[in-house]
Design an enzyme around this catalytic site. Structure first.
Site, PDB file in Angstrom:
ATOM      1  N   CYS A   2     -50.249  12.755  36.589  1.00  0.00           N
ATOM      2  CA  CYS A   2     -49.518  13.546  37.196  1.00  0.00           C
ATOM      3  C   CYS A   2     -48.525  12.583  38.058  1.00  0.00           C
ATOM      4  O   CYS A   2     -48.723  11.233  37.875  1.00  0.00           O
ATOM      5  CB  CYS A   2     -50.114  14.322  38.221  1.00  0.00           C
ATOM      6  SG  CYS A   2     -51.612  15.419  37.482  1.00  0.00           S
ATOM      7  N   ARG A  27     -41.714  12.500  32.008  1.00  0.00           N
ATOM      8  CA  ARG A  27     -43.093  12.275  31.664  1.00  0.00           C
ATOM      9  C   ARG A  27     -43.633  13.897  31.232  1.00  0.00           C
ATOM     10  O   ARG A  27     -44.570  13.956  30.640  1.00  0.00           O
ATOM     11  CB  ARG A  27     -43.799  11.813  32.834  1.00  0.00           C
ATOM     12  CG  ARG A  27     -43.673  10.661  33.366  1.00  0.00           C
ATOM     13  CD  ARG A  27     -43.867  10.432  34.678  1.00  0.00           C
ATOM     14  NE  ARG A  27     -45.179  10.622  35.213  1.00  0.00           N
ATOM     15  CZ  ARG A  27     -46.143   9.823  35.738  1.00  0.00           C
ATOM     16  NH1 ARG A  27     -45.524   8.447  35.678  1.00  0.00           N
ATOM     17  NH2 ARG A  27     -47.381  10.169  35.934  1.00  0.00           N
ATOM     18  N   TRP A  75     -49.643  17.618  35.601  1.00  0.00           N
ATOM     19  CA  TRP A  75     -50.003  17.984  34.187  1.00  0.00           C
ATOM     20  C   TRP A  75     -51.285  18.405  34.170  1.00  0.00           C
ATOM     21  O   TRP A  75     -52.243  17.670  34.574  1.00  0.00           O
ATOM     22  CB  TRP A  75     -49.807  16.525  33.586  1.00  0.00           C
ATOM     23  CG  TRP A  75     -50.202  16.490  32.054  1.00  0.00           C
ATOM     24  CD1 TRP A  75     -51.438  16.087  31.576  1.00  0.00           C
ATOM     25  CD2 TRP A  75     -49.607  16.825  30.944  1.00  0.00           C
ATOM     26  NE1 TRP A  75     -51.508  16.284  30.411  1.00  0.00           N
ATOM     27  CE2 TRP A  75     -50.399  16.769  30.167  1.00  0.00           C
ATOM     28  CE3 TRP A  75     -48.276  17.325  30.589  1.00  0.00           C
ATOM     29  CZ2 TRP A  75     -49.929  17.190  28.499  1.00  0.00           C
ATOM     30  CZ3 TRP A  75     -47.997  17.785  29.448  1.00  0.00           C
ATOM     31  CH2 TRP A  75     -48.700  17.405  28.362  1.00  0.00           C
ATOM     32  N   ASN A 101     -53.645  12.085  41.658  1.00  0.00           N
ATOM     33  CA  ASN A 101     -53.451  11.975  40.445  1.00  0.00           C
ATOM     34  C   ASN A 101     -54.658  11.028  40.011  1.00  0.00           C
ATOM     35  O   ASN A 101     -55.445  10.248  40.597  1.00  0.00           O
ATOM     36  CB  ASN A 101     -52.264  10.670  40.332  1.00  0.00           C
ATOM     37  CG  ASN A 101     -52.060  10.519  38.637  1.00  0.00           C
ATOM     38  OD1 ASN A 101     -52.533  11.061  37.868  1.00  0.00           O
ATOM     39  ND2 ASN A 101     -50.989   9.711  38.443  1.00  0.00           N
ATOM     40  N   GLY A 102     -55.501  11.900  38.880  1.00  0.00           N
ATOM     41  CA  GLY A 102     -56.824  11.095  38.508  1.00  0.00           C
ATOM     42  C   GLY A 102     -57.654  12.270  38.373  1.00  0.00           C
ATOM     43  O   GLY A 102     -57.585  13.636  38.262  1.00  0.00           O
ATOM     44  N   GLU A 483     -54.486   6.682   9.154  1.00  0.00           N
ATOM     45  CA  GLU A 483     -53.659   6.739  10.174  1.00  0.00           C
ATOM     46  C   GLU A 483     -52.856   5.660  10.205  1.00  0.00           C
ATOM     47  O   GLU A 483     -51.742   5.826  10.806  1.00  0.00           O
ATOM     48  CB  GLU A 483     -54.717   6.777  11.690  1.00  0.00           C
ATOM     49  CG  GLU A 483     -54.070   6.927  12.719  1.00  0.00           C
ATOM     50  CD  GLU A 483     -53.008   8.291  13.153  1.00  0.00           C
ATOM     51  OE1 GLU A 483     -53.014   9.021  12.345  1.00  0.00           O
ATOM     52  OE2 GLU A 483     -52.203   7.951  14.204  1.00  0.00           O
ATOM     53  N   LYS A 487     -48.797   6.032  10.577  1.00  0.00           N
ATOM     54  CA  LYS A 487     -48.011   5.346  11.738  1.00  0.00           C
ATOM     55  C   LYS A 487     -46.735   4.543  11.070  1.00  0.00           C
ATOM     56  O   LYS A 487     -45.690   4.526  11.538  1.00  0.00           O
ATOM     57  CB  LYS A 487     -48.911   4.443  12.329  1.00  0.00           C
ATOM     58  CG  LYS A 487     -49.919   4.925  13.704  1.00  0.00           C
ATOM     59  CD  LYS A 487     -49.137   5.663  14.797  1.00  0.00           C
ATOM     60  CE  LYS A 487     -48.771   7.054  14.341  1.00  0.00           C
ATOM     61  NZ  LYS A 487     -49.443   8.172  14.674  1.00  0.00           N
ATOM     62  N   GLU A 490     -43.998   6.625   9.232  1.00  0.00           N
ATOM     63  CA  GLU A 490     -43.378   7.661  10.199  1.00  0.00           C
ATOM     64  C   GLU A 490     -42.339   6.804  11.239  1.00  0.00           C
ATOM     65  O   GLU A 490     -41.152   7.390  11.464  1.00  0.00           O
ATOM     66  CB  GLU A 490     -44.078   8.707  10.907  1.00  0.00           C
ATOM     67  CG  GLU A 490     -45.010   8.047  12.286  1.00  0.00           C
ATOM     68  CD  GLU A 490     -45.759   9.135  12.894  1.00  0.00           C
ATOM     69  OE1 GLU A 490     -45.101  10.468  13.022  1.00  0.00           O
ATOM     70  OE2 GLU A 490     -46.632   8.975  13.523  1.00  0.00           O
ATOM     71  N   HIS A 506     -59.839   3.049 -10.180  1.00  0.00           N
ATOM     72  CA  HIS A 506     -59.432   4.441 -10.919  1.00  0.00           C
ATOM     73  C   HIS A 506     -58.114   4.716 -11.119  1.00  0.00           C
ATOM     74  O   HIS A 506     -57.803   5.778 -11.358  1.00  0.00           O
ATOM     75  CB  HIS A 506     -60.229   5.542 -10.246  1.00  0.00           C
ATOM     76  CG  HIS A 506     -61.758   5.348 -10.318  1.00  0.00           C
ATOM     77  ND1 HIS A 506     -62.645   5.300 -11.394  1.00  0.00           N
ATOM     78  CD2 HIS A 506     -62.533   5.132  -9.446  1.00  0.00           C
ATOM     79  CE1 HIS A 506     -63.776   5.028 -11.115  1.00  0.00           C
ATOM     80  NE2 HIS A 506     -63.938   4.884  -9.612  1.00  0.00           N
ATOM     81  N   LYS A 606     -41.748  15.970  17.874  1.00  0.00           N
ATOM     82  CA  LYS A 606     -43.054  15.862  18.625  1.00  0.00           C
ATOM     83  C   LYS A 606     -44.167  17.140  18.460  1.00  0.00           C
ATOM     84  O   LYS A 606     -45.261  16.911  18.172  1.00  0.00           O
ATOM     85  CB  LYS A 606     -42.851  15.839  20.144  1.00  0.00           C
ATOM     86  CG  LYS A 606     -43.966  15.342  21.057  1.00  0.00           C
ATOM     87  CD  LYS A 606     -44.607  14.071  20.553  1.00  0.00           C
ATOM     88  CE  LYS A 606     -45.949  13.637  21.102  1.00  0.00           C
ATOM     89  NZ  LYS A 606     -46.614  12.667  20.688  1.00  0.00           N
TER      90      LYS A 606
HETATM   91  O1  M6R Z   1     -49.644  18.438  18.224  1.00  0.00           O
HETATM   92  P1  M6R Z   1     -50.498  18.296  16.920  1.00  0.00           P
HETATM   93  O2  M6R Z   1     -51.623  17.197  17.271  1.00  0.00           O
HETATM   94  O3  M6R Z   1     -50.861  19.541  16.629  1.00  0.00           O
HETATM   95  O4  M6R Z   1     -49.677  17.512  15.858  1.00  0.00           O
HETATM   96  C1  M6R Z   1     -50.006  17.250  14.615  1.00  0.00           C
HETATM   97  C2  M6R Z   1     -49.260  16.504  13.751  1.00  0.00           C
HETATM   98  O5  M6R Z   1     -47.786  17.031  13.876  1.00  0.00           O
HETATM   99  C3  M6R Z   1     -49.100  15.075  14.573  1.00  0.00           C
HETATM  100  O6  M6R Z   1     -50.264  14.322  14.527  1.00  0.00           O
HETATM  101  C4  M6R Z   1     -48.100  14.062  13.702  1.00  0.00           C
HETATM  102  O7  M6R Z   1     -48.672  13.722  12.580  1.00  0.00           O
HETATM  103  C5  M6R Z   1     -47.611  12.841  14.300  1.00  0.00           C
HETATM  104  N1  M6R Z   1     -46.316  12.589  14.642  1.00  0.00           N
HETATM  105  C6  M6R Z   1     -48.155  11.637  13.995  1.00  0.00           C
HETATM  106  O8  M6R Z   1     -48.051  10.584  14.701  1.00  0.00           O
END
Ligand code: M6R
Length: 611
Positions: A2, A27, A75, A101-102, A483, A487, A490, A506, A606
């Site tokens: 927060c 934020r 938040w 906050n916490g 993952e 990362k 993207e 394979h 996002k």
């Molecule tokens: O908000 P969510 O966790 O449901 O989102 C799922 C994916 O859209 C999200 O994890 C996406 O793959 C990210 N941009 C990865 O960094």
């Protein structure tokens, strides 16, 4: 996560508080409030939603005259985002107001103790106990400073607190433990804030409070005390960041800031849920009998949240000794899933708004399954429609590429595995203890990794010019490779794929030729030798390998591989929690070298609320 602002001085406090809160707007938050002391009493206003609503409700602060005040953007963690749960929280007497906050870890016990003394609670927050506890102590000693010192010896957990009392209209008290708080020295008053952004328009002379410190501010100065109440001399810093840099806490990108926030996020997600070595999930409403009777278990999610599910499959199957199926939400909803009453569907989502995940949840619910979601955003659609919600408490995540949400989702899933495994009788006490101890040590181990970003940046430079990079690993290392690869692609736009290393022979190995870059993940101890064999296998075809392993295997790996990144040793199931950090940093620095728009990669949002 927060935002806190406080002011005492000669100016009207409310407009300063609103301005400070506006600076924290980047934020993200779900409610806000201010309390101002004027004419010997407290005036408090709180609103759900955006700050503009609070500004309008107070006529830009004009309705709350007075030169002492505290403000907060919330938040939500404990309790839905609404006007009542918003801060400041006010004591029974109406004299004391608190912003926090916490997390107060022992708030349930304290609330019960205060209720036994006749106190009533109107919010669902952990913070309200602080206000009522102060009321209780103040009632018997009549001194707010003394009441605050008694309160901090009673509460457990993490807190940055701003406190005002109408009997002391020229005094603002601040306390810090494991949550950021700084002091601002102005020409017409003094300030507190959780983030320098909130102060930068009023002063650039700040001091950072340390854990256990308590500060008393008035219009003329700031006195700081350590936990034994000895005065402390604070070194002042002059902040010369521009406003953009200030919002990122001095980091060039939100993604990097959020990577570095992971130790704190993991601490918040786990510490309050582990008491005396036992996992306690107060937010879960399943009875032991319901847990023992769970039928099939599915994990449903998208993107990185799905990758958490992949790690979760390995770990839950180990702890529960039963099959766990991980499904992409976008596939699950159309697969005529064999799911029904008695089955448990674990839905993972940072935003809680992902449309595919939401649709999968509704499909499973329609068929009678119980829904348990792991979500970051309190009160989001997925959280609201689930039977149970475990929040990740990672705080707002701004960069499109998820980092701290991924880590905290994984931590919560591991806690769930321990909790279920204990009730089902499938986790031995040795394993239970080992994982709990390992989880408690994670934040410090993460700090260790984050202390050496230079090595990873150097490694990134070697790979930044590539057009295609492979990730390989087995078991948990494979789940982690997925993952690492996502990362990278993207944010850097480099083509990348992750393969289960045993599958190379394979088919995929035909793609490996002289100079092909391969990131080999070899963290998982039981299969380390196999990981080494795969390294040798791709090197024999000319691959340029970058390896990620544990400290314990550094030397052995370095004998074969020129670039080796390492993480400290931990319990096997927790290795992805540490291993993801070098992979996040690798992706970040590669994207940086390529000049990409790291926080807002092309074509991505996002929160994906379309199909
Ligand atoms: O908000 P969510 O966790 O449901 O989102 C799922 C994916 O859209 C999200 O994890 C996406 O793959 C990210 N941009 C990865 O960094």
């Amino acid at each position: 996560m927060c935002g806190i602002v406080g002011y005492v001085g000669t100016q009207q406090a409310a407009p300063i508080l609103l301005d400070g809160l506006r600076r924290l707007e980047y934020r993200g938050y779900d409610s806000a409030g201010i309390a101002v002391c004027g004419d010997g009493r407290l005036n408090v206003r709180k609103t759900k939603g955006r700050l503009q609503a609070l500004a309008e409700a107070t006529h830009e602060g004009a309705d709350l005259p007075g030169s002492l005040g505290i403000g907060h953007t919330r938040w939500a963690t404990h309790g839905e985002p609404n006007d009542i749960n918003a801060h400041p929280h006010v004591s029974r007497s109406g004299k004391i107001a608190v912003v926090h906050n916490g997390i107060i870890e022992n708030y349930v016990m304290l609330r019960e103790a205060l209720q036994a003394k006749g106190y009533e609670f109107i919010s669902q927050t952990d913070t309200e106990v602080v206000a009522q506890l102060l009321d209780y102590f103040y009632g018997s000693c009549g001194d707010i400073f003394e009441a605050v010192t008694q309160m901090i010896h009673t509460v457990e957990g993490a807190y940055a607190l701003g406190i005002i009392c109408s009997d002391f209209p020229d005094r603002l008290i601040a306390v810090r433990k494991e949550a950021p708080l700084l002091l601002g020295y102005g020409s017409d008053g003094n300030y507190i804030a959780s983030d320098v952004t909130a102060l930068i328009r009023h002063t650039r002379d700040v001091a950072y409070m340390e854990d256990g410190e308590l500060a008393v501010l008035d219009g003329h100065g700031i006195r700081v005390y350590d936990r034994t109440l000895c005065p402390v001399h604070k070194e002042r810093h002059h902040v010369d960041w521009d406003i953009d840099a200030a919002e990122k806490g001095g980091y060039p990108h939100f993604m990097l800031k959020e990577i570095f926030e992971q130790p704190r996020a993991i601490r918040e997600a786990t510490a309050a849920r582990i008491r005396d070595g036992r996992v306690e999930l107060e937010d879960l409403h399943m009875t032991p009998e319901e847990i023992r009777n769970i039928g099939k278990i599915y994990i449903v999610a998208c993107g990185s949240s799905y990758h958490v599910g992949m790690v979760g499959k390995y770990n839950l199957e180990r702890m529960l000794r039963r099959n766990v199926e991980v499904c992409l939400a976008s596939e699950f909803r159309y697969s005529d899933p064999i799911v029904g009453p008695g089955d448990l569907v674990i839905v993972i989502s940072q935003s809680g708004e992902t449309l595919d995940t939401m649709a999968a949840l509704r499909e499973a619910k329609k068929r009678g399954a119980r829904i348990l979601s792991i979500v970051n955003v309190v009160g989001s659609s997925i959280a609201r429609e689930s039977d149970d919600v475990l929040y990740t408490w990672a705080g707002p995540e701004i960069a499109v590429a998820t980092t701290k949400a991924y880590s905290t989702q994984m931590a919560v899933l591991n806690l769930l595995g321990l909790y279920f495994g204990d009730i089902m009788g499938t986790v031995s006490s040795e394993l239970y203890h080992e994982v709990v101890q390992g989880m408690l040590a994670l934040p410090d181990q993460m700090e260790e990794i984050l202390a050496q970003p230079g090595t990873i940046h150097e490694a990134a430079k070697l790979f930044a010019g590539q057009e295609s990079i492979f990730f390989i690993g087995r078991n948990l290392d494979y789940a982690l490779s997925l993952e690492g690869s996502l990362k990278l692609k993207e944010i850097s736009y480099i083509h990348s794929e992750a393969y289960a290393a045993g599958e190379l022979k394979h088919g995929t190995i035909s793609l490996v030729e002289e100079g092909t870059p391969v990131v080999a993940v070899g963290l998982y101890e039981p299969l380390f030798d196999k990981a080494m064999s795969n390294v040798v296998e791709v090197q024999a075809r000319g691959a340029h390998v970058l390896a990620l392993t544990t400290e314990q295997h550094r030397e052995e790996m370095e004998r074969r591989v020129p670039v080796v990144l390492t993480v400290p040793q931990t319990q096997q199931m927790l290795l992805p929690q540490l291993g993801v950090i070098p992979l996040q940093l690798l992706a970040y620095y590669i994207a940086l070298e390529r000049g990409c728009d790291i926080d807002k990669p092309r074509n991505l949002a996002k929160s994906v609320t379309v199909e």
